[in-house]
Design a protein around this motif. Structure first.
Motif, PDB file in Angstrom:
ATOM      1  N   ASN A  52     -38.621 -49.009 -55.333  1.00 35.98           N
ATOM      2  CA  ASN A  52     -39.649 -49.343 -56.331  1.00 35.98           C
ATOM      3  C   ASN A  52     -40.855 -48.418 -56.210  1.00 35.98           C
ATOM      4  N   ARG A  54     -40.835 -45.375 -55.012  1.00 38.77           N
ATOM      5  CA  ARG A  54     -40.402 -44.060 -55.498  1.00 38.77           C
ATOM      6  C   ARG A  54     -40.451 -44.000 -57.021  1.00 38.77           C
ATOM      7  N   ARG A  55     -39.977 -45.044 -57.676  1.00 35.55           N
ATOM      8  CA  ARG A  55     -40.014 -45.091 -59.145  1.00 35.55           C
ATOM      9  C   ARG A  55     -41.445 -45.093 -59.670  1.00 35.55           C
ATOM     10  N   ARG A  56     -42.330 -45.904 -59.022  1.00 34.27           N
ATOM     11  CA  ARG A  56     -43.732 -45.942 -59.444  1.00 34.27           C
ATOM     12  C   ARG A  56     -44.389 -44.575 -59.279  1.00 34.27           C
ATOM     13  N   HIS A  58     -42.930 -41.616 -59.217  1.00 33.20           N
ATOM     14  CA  HIS A  58     -42.359 -40.718 -60.218  1.00 33.20           C
ATOM     15  C   HIS A  58     -43.007 -40.965 -61.581  1.00 33.20           C
ATOM     16  N   ARG A  59     -43.169 -42.237 -61.955  1.00 33.17           N
ATOM     17  CA  ARG A  59     -43.801 -42.581 -63.237  1.00 33.17           C
ATOM     18  C   ARG A  59     -45.256 -42.118 -63.262  1.00 33.17           C
ATOM     19  N   ASP A  60     -45.990 -42.344 -62.150  1.00 31.34           N
ATOM     20  CA  ASP A  60     -47.397 -41.928 -62.088  1.00 31.34           C
ATOM     21  C   ASP A  60     -47.540 -40.410 -62.159  1.00 31.34           C
ATOM     22  N   GLU A  62     -45.455 -38.346 -63.582  1.00 32.51           N
ATOM     23  CA  GLU A  62     -45.114 -37.956 -64.954  1.00 32.51           C
ATOM     24  C   GLU A  62     -46.303 -38.197 -65.884  1.00 32.51           C
ATOM     25  N   GLN A  63     -46.967 -39.334 -65.733  1.00 31.01           N
ATOM     26  CA  GLN A  63     -48.162 -39.636 -66.538  1.00 31.01           C
ATOM     27  C   GLN A  63     -49.264 -38.626 -66.242  1.00 31.01           C
ATOM     28  N   ARG A  66     -48.446 -35.367 -67.951  1.00 35.59           N
ATOM     29  CA  ARG A  66     -48.578 -35.444 -69.407  1.00 35.59           C
ATOM     30  C   ARG A  66     -50.033 -35.448 -69.853  1.00 35.59           C
TER      31      ARG A  66
END
Length: 173
Positions: A52, A54-56, A58-60, A62-63, A66
């Motif tokens: 979880n 790692r996913r957070r 990765h999402r952060d 990416e944000q 961007r």
């Protein structure tokens, strides 16, 4: 005299309920199995938590990628608006247009400075090969040899790192 010795069959048979300490061994086995199950559950929970995170992350990331330029672009919007207003004026003298362009350039340079960009404009300074690129040598009476007498293209430094060297003309010996 009592014979307290066990027969080999009693000692070697693990399931023999008559073997001494059998209940203690069964209790210890049950305890170890419970501990093993608990540790297995903890490892699974920890693995899920790491996944979880790692996913957070990765999402952060990416944000962040961007929207990394959001602040810069937001500060550039007034410059963009000034340019549009200047282009919308149909009549006007050259002096007013020039003044508007000068103000817009000043605003653009201020935004760039706020983000660590500094102009390299080395007129009357000694040639610094780290920040200047000499493209010509010219006669310059009264100037020391190797002094920058003309800047053909300004250079830029971003947070102490050279982005582009200044293209300069240097005084001859």
């Amino acid at each position: 005299m009592q014979n307290n010795e066990q027969t080999p069959e009693q000692v070697q048979e693990p399931g023999n309920p008559d073997a001494p300490g059998h209940d203690a061994l069964q209790a210890r086995i049950a305890e170890l199995e419970a501990s093993n199950a608990e540790l297995r559950e903890t490892v699974l929970r920890e693995h899920a938590e790491l996944e979880n995170q790692r996913r957070r992350l990765h999402r952060d990331l990416e944000q962040a990628r961007r929207f990394a330029n959001e602040k810069l672009l937001n500060e550039l919007l007034p410059v963009y608006d000034s340019l549009e207003r200047g282009l919308a004026i149909e009549s006007g003298d050259a002096a007013a247009v020039r003044e508007g362009l000068a103000l817009t350039l000043k605003a653009l340079l201020k935004v760039a400075e706020n983000h660590g960009l500094v102009q390299v404009d080395p007129v009357d300074q000694a040639l610094d090969p780290e920040r200047h690129h000499a493209v010509s040598m010219v006669e310059a009476p009264g100037k020391a040899p190797g002094t920058v007498v003309n800047v053909l293209q300004k250079g830029y430094v971003l947070n102490d790192r050279l982005l582009r060297p200044a293209l300069v003309a240097v005084a001859k010996d």
